[in-house]
Structure formats: C-alpha cells, structure tokens
Design a protein around this motif. Structure first.
Motif, PDB file in Angstrom:
ATOM      1  N   VAL A  12       0.837  -1.205   0.000  1.00 45.51           N
ATOM      2  CA  VAL A  12       0.000   0.000   0.000  1.00 45.51           C
ATOM      3  C   VAL A  12       0.869   1.252   0.000  1.00 45.51           C
ATOM      4  CG1 VAL A  12      -1.639   1.336   1.366  1.00 45.51           C
ATOM      5  CG2 VAL A  12      -2.009  -1.098   1.020  1.00 45.51           C
ATOM      6  N   SER A  13       1.923   1.256   0.791  1.00 45.15           N
ATOM      7  CA  SER A  13       2.832   2.413   0.827  1.00 45.15           C
ATOM      8  C   SER A  13       3.474   2.637  -0.544  1.00 45.15           C
ATOM      9  CB  SER A  13       3.923   2.208   1.870  1.00 45.15           C
ATOM     10  OG  SER A  13       3.353   2.076   3.142  1.00 45.15           O
ATOM     11  N   ALA A  14       3.893   1.564  -1.200  1.00 49.42           N
ATOM     12  CA  ALA A  14       4.508   1.695  -2.521  1.00 49.42           C
ATOM     13  C   ALA A  14       3.509   2.247  -3.529  1.00 49.42           C
ATOM     14  CB  ALA A  14       5.048   0.351  -2.986  1.00 49.42           C
ATOM     15  N   VAL A  15       2.262   1.791  -3.461  1.00 49.41           N
ATOM     16  CA  VAL A  15       1.232   2.296  -4.379  1.00 49.41           C
ATOM     17  C   VAL A  15       0.986   3.777  -4.138  1.00 49.41           C
ATOM     18  CG1 VAL A  15      -1.226   2.156  -4.943  1.00 49.41           C
ATOM     19  CG2 VAL A  15       0.126   0.068  -4.736  1.00 49.41           C
ATOM     20  N   VAL A  16       0.906   4.200  -2.872  1.00 47.64           N
ATOM     21  CA  VAL A  16       0.691   5.619  -2.549  1.00 47.64           C
ATOM     22  C   VAL A  16       1.841   6.462  -3.081  1.00 47.64           C
ATOM     23  CG1 VAL A  16       0.567   7.272  -0.653  1.00 47.64           C
ATOM     24  CG2 VAL A  16      -0.809   5.189  -0.579  1.00 47.64           C
ATOM     25  N   VAL A  17       3.067   6.006  -2.876  1.00 43.17           N
ATOM     26  CA  VAL A  17       4.233   6.750  -3.375  1.00 43.17           C
ATOM     27  C   VAL A  17       4.194   6.851  -4.898  1.00 43.17           C
ATOM     28  CG1 VAL A  17       6.742   6.657  -3.608  1.00 43.17           C
ATOM     29  CG2 VAL A  17       5.694   6.272  -1.385  1.00 43.17           C
ATOM     30  N   ALA A  18       3.827   5.751  -5.567  1.00 42.50           N
ATOM     31  CA  ALA A  18       3.764   5.762  -7.032  1.00 42.50           C
ATOM     32  C   ALA A  18       2.693   6.721  -7.529  1.00 42.50           C
ATOM     33  CB  ALA A  18       3.494   4.349  -7.557  1.00 42.50           C
ATOM     34  N   VAL A  19       1.525   6.724  -6.867  1.00 43.94           N
ATOM     35  CA  VAL A  19       0.446   7.636  -7.263  1.00 43.94           C
ATOM     36  C   VAL A  19       0.876   9.085  -7.066  1.00 43.94           C
ATOM     37  CG1 VAL A  19      -1.874   8.426  -6.636  1.00 43.94           C
ATOM     38  CG2 VAL A  19      -1.425   5.992  -6.939  1.00 43.94           C
ATOM     39  N   LEU A  20       1.514   9.383  -5.933  1.00 41.35           N
ATOM     40  CA  LEU A  20       1.979  10.754  -5.679  1.00 41.35           C
ATOM     41  C   LEU A  20       3.027  11.174  -6.703  1.00 41.35           C
ATOM     42  CD1 LEU A  20       2.179  10.800  -1.780  1.00 41.35           C
ATOM     43  CD2 LEU A  20       0.480  11.899  -3.239  1.00 41.35           C
ATOM     44  N   ALA A  21       3.935  10.264  -7.046  1.00 43.49           N
ATOM     45  CA  ALA A  21       4.958  10.589  -8.045  1.00 43.49           C
ATOM     46  C   ALA A  21       4.317  10.836  -9.403  1.00 43.49           C
ATOM     47  CB  ALA A  21       5.977   9.462  -8.137  1.00 43.49           C
ATOM     48  N   LEU A  22       3.332  10.005  -9.758  1.00 44.51           N
ATOM     49  CA  LEU A  22       2.636  10.190 -11.026  1.00 44.51           C
ATOM     50  C   LEU A  22       1.890  11.514 -11.050  1.00 44.51           C
ATOM     51  CD1 LEU A  22       1.807   8.992 -13.750  1.00 44.51           C
ATOM     52  CD2 LEU A  22      -0.121   7.901 -12.608  1.00 44.51           C
ATOM     53  N   ALA A  23       1.209  11.840  -9.942  1.00 48.15           N
ATOM     54  CA  ALA A  23       0.489  13.114  -9.863  1.00 48.15           C
ATOM     55  C   ALA A  23       1.456  14.285  -9.970  1.00 48.15           C
ATOM     56  CB  ALA A  23      -0.303  13.189  -8.559  1.00 48.15           C
ATOM     57  N   GLY A  24       2.608  14.176  -9.323  1.00 45.51           N
ATOM     58  CA  GLY A  24       3.615  15.244  -9.422  1.00 45.51           C
ATOM     59  C   GLY A  24       4.132  15.391 -10.840  1.00 45.51           C
ATOM     60  N   GLY A  25       4.352  14.269 -11.519  1.00 47.51           N
ATOM     61  CA  GLY A  25       4.808  14.314 -12.912  1.00 47.51           C
ATOM     62  C   GLY A  25       3.776  14.943 -13.826  1.00 47.51           C
ATOM     63  N   ILE A  26       2.500  14.598 -13.618  1.00 48.70           N
ATOM     64  CA  ILE A  26       1.430  15.186 -14.426  1.00 48.70           C
ATOM     65  C   ILE A  26       1.340  16.681 -14.172  1.00 48.70           C
ATOM     66  CG2 ILE A  26      -1.081  15.260 -14.717  1.00 48.70           C
ATOM     67  CD1 ILE A  26      -1.073  12.218 -14.270  1.00 48.70           C
ATOM     68  N   LEU A  59       1.829  19.566 -16.902  1.00 48.45           N
ATOM     69  CA  LEU A  59       0.811  20.584 -17.163  1.00 48.45           C
ATOM     70  C   LEU A  59       1.382  21.981 -16.993  1.00 48.45           C
ATOM     71  CD1 LEU A  59      -2.322  18.975 -15.472  1.00 48.45           C
ATOM     72  CD2 LEU A  59      -1.846  19.202 -17.906  1.00 48.45           C
ATOM     73  N   THR A  60       2.242  22.164 -15.981  1.00 42.98           N
ATOM     74  CA  THR A  60       2.863  23.472 -15.766  1.00 42.98           C
ATOM     75  C   THR A  60       3.742  23.842 -16.949  1.00 42.98           C
ATOM     76  OG1 THR A  60       2.843  23.098 -13.378  1.00 42.98           O
ATOM     77  CG2 THR A  60       4.334  24.793 -14.200  1.00 42.98           C
ATOM     78  N   LEU A  61       4.537  22.883 -17.434  1.00 38.19           N
ATOM     79  CA  LEU A  61       5.394  23.153 -18.593  1.00 38.19           C
ATOM     80  C   LEU A  61       4.567  23.455 -19.833  1.00 38.19           C
ATOM     81  CD1 LEU A  61       8.175  20.458 -18.104  1.00 38.19           C
ATOM     82  CD2 LEU A  61       8.382  22.928 -17.777  1.00 38.19           C
ATOM     83  N   THR A  62       3.459  22.706 -20.009  1.00 38.47           N
ATOM     84  CA  THR A  62       2.588  22.948 -21.158  1.00 38.47           C
ATOM     85  C   THR A  62       1.968  24.330 -21.081  1.00 38.47           C
ATOM     86  OG1 THR A  62       2.100  20.587 -21.303  1.00 38.47           O
ATOM     87  CG2 THR A  62       0.577  22.082 -22.409  1.00 38.47           C
ATOM     88  N   ALA A  63       1.518  24.715 -19.867  1.00 36.78           N
ATOM     89  CA  ALA A  63       0.924  26.048 -19.696  1.00 36.78           C
ATOM     90  C   ALA A  63       1.957  27.129 -19.975  1.00 36.78           C
ATOM     91  CB  ALA A  63       0.355  26.191 -18.288  1.00 36.78           C
ATOM     92  N   ALA A  64       3.191  26.917 -19.508  1.00 30.92           N
ATOM     93  CA  ALA A  64       4.256  27.900 -19.754  1.00 30.92           C
ATOM     94  C   ALA A  64       4.541  28.006 -21.244  1.00 30.92           C
ATOM     95  CB  ALA A  64       5.519  27.508 -18.993  1.00 30.92           C
ATOM     96  N   ASP A  65       4.563  26.848 -21.943  1.00 37.92           N
ATOM     97  CA  ASP A  65       4.779  26.866 -23.391  1.00 37.92           C
ATOM     98  C   ASP A  65       3.651  27.607 -24.099  1.00 37.92           C
ATOM     99  OD1 ASP A  65       7.115  25.487 -23.088  1.00 37.92           O
ATOM    100  OD2 ASP A  65       6.292  23.532 -23.643  1.00 37.92           O
ATOM    101  N   ASP A  66       2.400  27.370 -23.645  1.00 37.65           N
ATOM    102  CA  ASP A  66       1.256  28.045 -24.261  1.00 37.65           C
ATOM    103  C   ASP A  66       1.353  29.549 -24.062  1.00 37.65           C
ATOM    104  OD1 ASP A  66       0.295  25.630 -25.087  1.00 37.65           O
ATOM    105  OD2 ASP A  66      -1.232  25.448 -23.512  1.00 37.65           O
ATOM    106  N   GLN A  67       1.763  29.977 -22.848  1.00 42.62           N
ATOM    107  CA  GLN A  67       1.901  31.406 -22.585  1.00 42.62           C
ATOM    108  C   GLN A  67       2.987  32.004 -23.470  1.00 42.62           C
ATOM    109  OE1 GLN A  67       2.538  31.623 -18.370  1.00 42.62           O
ATOM    110  NE2 GLN A  67       0.363  31.474 -17.886  1.00 42.62           N
ATOM    111  N   GLU A  68       4.086  31.273 -23.652  1.00 42.15           N
ATOM    112  CA  GLU A  68       5.148  31.769 -24.524  1.00 42.15           C
ATOM    113  C   GLU A  68       4.652  31.866 -25.964  1.00 42.15           C
ATOM    114  OE1 GLU A  68       8.635  29.396 -24.115  1.00 42.15           O
ATOM    115  OE2 GLU A  68       8.911  29.896 -22.004  1.00 42.15           O
TER     116      GLU A  68
END
Length: 199
Positions: A52-66, A70-79
């Motif tokens: 369960v701990s490994a799954v939680v860490v993986a989900v958090l890492a995936l959410a952070g990556g997404i 999204l932040t990079l995409t938004a920055a690219d769109d603004q540019e």
C-alpha cells in the motif's frame, strides 16, 4: 487397596458420603493474563502495508509528474501567446506615410493632407508629423482591439497654429500597409475625421 471403580464412586471415602459428580468442563485452568498473540498473520500484514505504501508513493509521483507536465505545457502556451502577440505587433512597427482625406461631421470634404507616422518597437508609442500643416506630435497606445491599435496624439509643435492639440489615431493592417483613421475636434467644436492608407 481400593480399586479404580471404588475410587471413582467414592466407595472408599472415609466420611461415608458420596461426592456429587461434576460435569466435564473444557476450561482446565483460569488465567488473569491474556493469551499470547499469534504471529501467524503479522508477516502478511507487513507485506500489505509495504505494498500500500509503494502504491501511494507511485500515485503521488505520477500526480507530481502530471502537474509538472501541465505546468510546462501552460508555460509553453503562454510563450506561444506572447510570441503571437509580438508577431502581431511587429506588423505595426516601422515608418509609414500616406495621404489623408479629411471630412467634417456631416461628411463634407475639408482637405487633403500628408501624414508621416513612426511606430516604435513594441508598438506602445511613436511619433507623427502632419507635413502639410507643419505640425508634429507624439503617439501613445491607449487600446488594442483585435487587429486594431488606438493611439492618442499629443501635439508637440504647431508653428502656424493650424492643428488640433489632441487627436486619436486608429490603425489596422491593410495589405502591406496600415489603414489609418484620425479623429479630432477643432477649437470651434467641429468633429473631423481623416482616413487614408499609410505605406
């Protein structure tokens, strides 16, 4: 010596009384302490916690990556938007000149005159000279409406006292030039409109 049957029945009891038989009980001993805890399932529980701990860490890492993506995409769109805005404004930058036709409020012809306009980088300000009337002034952008820019003209020179102190210039791309409209009010209160193409 008493036999086993006599001992069970109590026939050999010296008091002469027969004891009452007691029912069979599964409890052989009463303890005030809790029984020892079984460790049979603790290994499985530990593995479940790790999974369960490994799954939680993986989900958090995936959410952070997404979120980072999204932040990079938004920055690219603004540019991209900023770059498109700069490209759009570049169409206005430069030196332009052309003949203007002036009419009054009723649309009656008043005069033809020659205008020279210079718009600086960024298209926020510029300068102009109305060579026919020997007047000149500064331009400052006050509005951007779609593909049109609006400037306020402020007079800086009018040696013959023939020009208005203030006017409004609206320009928009037209082929390789700028469609221009000057709007002003004379000292007598007459509204004048001058239109033409700056190339």
């Amino acid at each position: 010596m008493d036999t086993a049957a006599e001992l069970e029945s109590g026939s050999g009891d010296e008091s002469g009384t027969t004891p009452t038989p007691t029912p069979a009980s599964p409890v052989t001993q009463l303890s005030l302490w809790p029984p020892p805890r079984s460790t049979r399932h603790s290994g499985r529980r530990r593995r479940q916690v790790v999974v369960v701990s490994a799954v939680v860490v993986a989900v958090l890492a995936l959410a952070g990556g997404i979120a980072a993506a999204l932040t990079l995409t938004a920055a690219d769109d603004q540019e991209d938007v900023a770059e498109a805005g700069r490209t759009h404004l570049d169409a206005f930058v430069g030196s332009w000149s052309g003949e203007m036709v002036q009419v009054d409020t009723e649309g009656d012809y008043v005069a033809d005159w020659h205008a020279e306009v210079r718009i600086e980088d960024g298209a926020e300000r510029g300068s102009t000279a109305w060579t026919t009337f020997a007047c000149s002034g500064t331009l400052e952008q006050t509005a951007a409406e779609g593909d049109r820019l609006v400037y306020t003209y402020t007079e800086t020179a009018d040696p013959q006292d023939r020009c208005v102190d203030e006017a409004e210039l609206t320009v928009s791309p037209d082929g390789g030039g700028l469609a221009a409209e000057w709007s002003s009010v004379t000292r007598e209160g007459t509204r004048m409109i001058s239109t033409g193409l700056l190339e």
